[in-house]
Design an enzyme around this catalytic site. Structure first.
Site, PDB file in Angstrom:
ATOM      1  N   ASP A   1       0.842  -1.191   0.000  1.00 17.90           N
ATOM      2  CA  ASP A   1       0.000   0.000   0.000  1.00 17.90           C
ATOM      3  C   ASP A   1       0.878   1.242   0.000  1.00 17.90           C
ATOM      4  O   ASP A   1       1.782   1.369   0.826  1.00 17.90           O
ATOM      5  CB  ASP A   1      -0.925   0.002   1.218  1.00 17.90           C
ATOM      6  CG  ASP A   1      -2.060   1.004   1.062  1.00 17.90           C
ATOM      7  OD1 ASP A   1      -2.473   1.263  -0.088  1.00 17.90           O
ATOM      8  OD2 ASP A   1      -2.537   1.523   2.086  1.00 17.90           O
TER       9      ASP A   1
ATOM     10  N   GLU B   1     -10.472   3.917   3.808  1.00 15.13           N
ATOM     11  CA  GLU B   1      -9.622   4.732   2.944  1.00 15.13           C
ATOM     12  C   GLU B   1     -10.016   4.449   1.505  1.00 15.13           C
ATOM     13  O   GLU B   1      -9.959   3.299   1.050  1.00 15.13           O
ATOM     14  CB  GLU B   1      -8.131   4.420   3.167  1.00 15.13           C
ATOM     15  CG  GLU B   1      -7.623   4.944   4.510  1.00 15.13           C
ATOM     16  CD  GLU B   1      -6.113   4.836   4.686  1.00 15.13           C
ATOM     17  OE1 GLU B   1      -5.477   4.039   3.952  1.00 15.13           O
ATOM     18  OE2 GLU B   1      -5.575   5.543   5.558  1.00 15.13           O
TER      19      GLU B   1
ATOM     20  N   GLU C   1      -9.279   4.112  -2.060  1.00 16.71           N
ATOM     21  CA  GLU C   1      -8.063   3.895  -2.852  1.00 16.71           C
ATOM     22  C   GLU C   1      -8.421   3.177  -4.145  1.00 16.71           C
ATOM     23  O   GLU C   1      -9.526   2.669  -4.312  1.00 16.71           O
ATOM     24  CB  GLU C   1      -7.042   3.037  -2.075  1.00 16.71           C
ATOM     25  CG  GLU C   1      -6.633   3.645  -0.740  1.00 16.71           C
ATOM     26  CD  GLU C   1      -5.379   3.021  -0.131  1.00 16.71           C
ATOM     27  OE1 GLU C   1      -4.613   2.365  -0.879  1.00 16.71           O
ATOM     28  OE2 GLU C   1      -5.173   3.190   1.078  1.00 16.71           O
TER      29      GLU C   1
ATOM     30  N   ASP D   1      -9.043   0.446   1.980  1.00 11.69           N
ATOM     31  CA  ASP D   1      -8.022   0.068   2.965  1.00 11.69           C
ATOM     32  C   ASP D   1      -8.555   0.441   4.358  1.00 11.69           C
ATOM     33  O   ASP D   1      -8.247   1.495   4.896  1.00 11.69           O
ATOM     34  CB  ASP D   1      -6.725   0.815   2.645  1.00 11.69           C
ATOM     35  CG  ASP D   1      -5.623   0.527   3.667  1.00 11.69           C
ATOM     36  OD1 ASP D   1      -5.665  -0.540   4.293  1.00 11.69           O
ATOM     37  OD2 ASP D   1      -4.742   1.381   3.822  1.00 11.69           O
TER      38      ASP D   1
ATOM     39  N   ARG E   1      -7.886   3.832  13.333  1.00  5.77           N
ATOM     40  CA  ARG E   1      -7.033   5.006  13.576  1.00  5.77           C
ATOM     41  C   ARG E   1      -6.418   5.032  14.966  1.00  5.77           C
ATOM     42  O   ARG E   1      -5.281   5.484  15.136  1.00  5.77           O
ATOM     43  CB  ARG E   1      -7.834   6.290  13.361  1.00  5.77           C
ATOM     44  CG  ARG E   1      -8.404   6.462  11.970  1.00  5.77           C
ATOM     45  CD  ARG E   1      -7.307   6.497  10.936  1.00  5.77           C
ATOM     46  NE  ARG E   1      -7.863   6.651   9.584  1.00  5.77           N
ATOM     47  CZ  ARG E   1      -7.170   6.439   8.489  1.00  5.77           C
ATOM     48  NH1 ARG E   1      -5.905   6.056   8.554  1.00  5.77           N
ATOM     49  NH2 ARG E   1      -7.731   6.586   7.304  1.00  5.77           N
TER      50      ARG E   1
ATOM     51  N   GLN F   1      -3.716   2.466  15.053  1.00  5.63           N
ATOM     52  CA  GLN F   1      -2.650   2.962  14.173  1.00  5.63           C
ATOM     53  C   GLN F   1      -1.792   4.014  14.869  1.00  5.63           C
ATOM     54  O   GLN F   1      -0.551   3.971  14.802  1.00  5.63           O
ATOM     55  CB  GLN F   1      -3.288   3.568  12.910  1.00  5.63           C
ATOM     56  CG  GLN F   1      -2.298   4.054  11.859  1.00  5.63           C
ATOM     57  CD  GLN F   1      -3.003   4.653  10.626  1.00  5.63           C
ATOM     58  OE1 GLN F   1      -4.233   4.666  10.552  1.00  5.63           O
ATOM     59  NE2 GLN F   1      -2.233   5.124   9.670  1.00  5.63           N
TER      60      GLN F   1
ATOM     61  N   LYS G   1      -4.171  -2.064  10.079  1.00  9.92           N
ATOM     62  CA  LYS G   1      -4.487  -2.226   8.649  1.00  9.92           C
ATOM     63  C   LYS G   1      -4.668  -3.688   8.260  1.00  9.92           C
ATOM     64  O   LYS G   1      -5.289  -3.989   7.243  1.00  9.92           O
ATOM     65  CB  LYS G   1      -3.351  -1.649   7.794  1.00  9.92           C
ATOM     66  CG  LYS G   1      -3.031  -0.192   8.054  1.00  9.92           C
ATOM     67  CD  LYS G   1      -3.967   0.725   7.326  1.00  9.92           C
ATOM     68  CE  LYS G   1      -3.454   2.159   7.382  1.00  9.92           C
ATOM     69  NZ  LYS G   1      -4.250   3.046   6.535  1.00  9.92           N
TER      70      LYS G   1
ATOM     71  N   THR H   1      -8.837  -5.716   3.853  1.00  9.66           N
ATOM     72  CA  THR H   1      -8.780  -4.784   2.728  1.00  9.66           C
ATOM     73  C   THR H   1      -9.775  -5.297   1.699  1.00  9.66           C
ATOM     74  O   THR H   1      -9.746  -6.478   1.363  1.00  9.66           O
ATOM     75  CB  THR H   1      -7.365  -4.762   2.103  1.00  9.66           C
ATOM     76  OG1 THR H   1      -6.416  -4.429   3.117  1.00  9.66           O
ATOM     77  CG2 THR H   1      -7.267  -3.776   0.962  1.00  9.66           C
TER      78      THR H   1
ATOM     79  N   GLU I   1     -10.067  12.570   7.733  1.00  9.83           N
ATOM     80  CA  GLU I   1      -9.964  13.907   7.143  1.00  9.83           C
ATOM     81  C   GLU I   1     -11.325  14.605   7.067  1.00  9.83           C
ATOM     82  O   GLU I   1     -11.429  15.792   7.330  1.00  9.83           O
ATOM     83  CB  GLU I   1      -9.377  13.802   5.725  1.00  9.83           C
ATOM     84  CG  GLU I   1      -7.956  13.270   5.691  1.00  9.83           C
ATOM     85  CD  GLU I   1      -7.580  12.800   4.301  1.00  9.83           C
ATOM     86  OE1 GLU I   1      -7.803  11.608   3.982  1.00  9.83           O
ATOM     87  OE2 GLU I   1      -7.079  13.630   3.517  1.00  9.83           O
TER      88      GLU I   1
HETATM   89 MN    MN Z   1      -3.965   3.066   2.783  1.00  7.66          MN
END
Ligand code: MN
Length: 420
Positions: free
Chosen positions: A130, A203, A205, A237, A241, A244, A257, A261, A368
């Site tokens: 990734d 996420e 992606e 993904d 948080r 992480q 993670k 996925t 975000e």
């Molecule tokens: Mn990612």
């Protein structure tokens, strides 16, 4: 404007379908009581390539590779066979070759309504990497987690940053995932707690599938990199948080993670994406020579994320963005990945990194979109979200807009189940 070439399968000609005659993405499907096999999506139908192969309508070089539980054997045949197969399918499905259109018995065997097909993980994935290639995303995350004035670390503008992820937990769209448990360090405690994740995120992606292997010790140049790509998928993904933030220093994400996925079931080939190549984004400073590129390696792919809480009547769209703004291109990612001598294998999955744009509604993660939970989103049903709740379904979609047709990826979705 010339009208796009059409198919005798009417649903392929509706300008809104993701699966036009120009697309022809590959996947693996099954129907009740039948073995897994390779198919191609067109309109609201799946074309059974094993049935066409048995009828002698596909290239001799691909013989026998479609009665398979993954695309890997077909992909390993290489670019000339991919192109020849695409040409044959285009002829058969446009009607330029009437062998399928005018054969009712074969049509019955080879055309399966998508609603009757179960879609499986399309590729056996030996390795998953990734990347972290959106400048906007890296800046947003750096501002929140480190230093608002120096959001990008000095290496970010020099290196397509990436980490080696877990291939074992890549799942196909529709597979539910349990909220992960792990170590979480609360701000005012000396030691971590073991708990269910409280900041579960997605996420947005895309990923590319390696189609041509490279040898150990041999770098792949940016010029050769596109020839090593078979196609692309949508990719979520999933990210914990809070886990992480505690674990990622010094060696990067691990449990946050590795629990799952999700990818879309249809692999859109690079050949189908060719008309949507665009100029690369400007890069400053100029990258080191091994990362410089001459080809147009950006792709214009419109992307959206929607969130549907359990019991909600409809999903709420929470993000709209585009893949073309990514700072580091896929060619640069592959050149960087292999420059040390690391080899890649057929079926390897390379994630792009979270795709965020410049506007508040174009961020590809809840981290975000809600500023780490400080500014919750309000959904169509009136509920609020800082991070994902149990029962939430996250649905991502994306397509290229052609002149009167689309080359789309369908969706990748996944529902959150309670922690174990
Ligand atoms: Mn990612």
């Amino acid at each position: 404007m010339t009208a796009p070439q059409t198919s005798w399968i009417d649903s392929a000609n509706d300008g809104n379908t993701h699966f036009s005659l120009q697309n022809l993405p590959y996947g693996v499907f099954s129907t009740q009581g039948q073995a897994l096999r390779v198919g191609v999506a067109i309109g609201d139908q799946v074309v059974d390539l094993n049935a066409l192969d048995q009828a002698g309508l596909l290239p001799e070089a691909a013989r026998g590779t479609f009665a398979a539980t993954s695309l890997n054997r077909f992909i390993a045949l290489g670019q000339p066979v991919w192109s020849e197969t695409r040409r044959r399918l285009t002829a058969l499905l446009s009607g330029a070759d009437a062998a399928l259109r005018d054969n009712a018995a074969l049509r019955d065997r080879a055309l399966v309504p998508m609603s009757a097909a179960t879609l499986h993980l399309p590729v056996e994935i030996p390795g998953y990497t990734d990347f972290y290639s959106s400048k906007e995303h890296a800046t947003n995350v750096g501002r929140m987690f480190r230093d608002p004035d120096n959001a990008l670390l000095p290496n970010w503008l020099e290196i397509p940053i990436g980490y080696n992820g877990r291939a074992s937990s890549v799942v196909v769209s529709g597979t539910p995932l349990h909220r992960p448990n792990g170590q979480i360090k609360l701000p005012n405690e000396a030691r971590p707690v073991f708990s269910a994740c409280r900041k579960l995120d997605f996420e947005l992606e895309m990923g590319f599938i390696v189609g041509k292997p490279s040898a150990l010790g041999e770098p792949v140049s940016t010029a050769d990199a596109p020839a090593h790509m078979f196609g692309m998928v949508l990719l979520n993904d999933w990210s914990a948080r809070d886990i992480q933030q505690w674990e990622y220093v010094p060696l990067g994400p691990f449990n946050s993670k590795g629990f799952g996925t999700s990818i879309s079931p249809w692999v859109v080939t690079m050949e189908a994406l060719e008309p949507f190549r665009r100029d690369n984004p400007a890069q400053s400073p100029e990258p080191l020579p091994y990362l410089q590129q001459q080809d147009k390696n950006a792709y214009d792919i419109a992307l959206e994320v929607a969130l549907q809480p359990a019991g909600a009547a409809a999903p709420s769209t929470i993000c709209r963005t585009n893949f073309k703004a990514m700072y580091w291109t896929m060619a640069q990612q592959l050149a960087h990945h292999t420059v040390s001598g690391c080899n890649v294998r057929v079926g390897d999955l390379m994630g792009s990194g979270t795709i965020s744009g410049t506007t508040l509604d174009s961020y590809g993660s809840l981290l975000e979109l809600t500023r780490n939970g400080a500014e919750p989103l309000t959904l169509a049903d009136g509920s609020q979200r800082s991070f994902l709740q149990d029962g939430d379904d996250v649905i991502m979609t994306g397509y290229c807009q052609g002149d009167g047709y689309r080359v789309g990826f369908g969706t990748v979705s996944g529902k959150i189940l309670p922690a174990r």
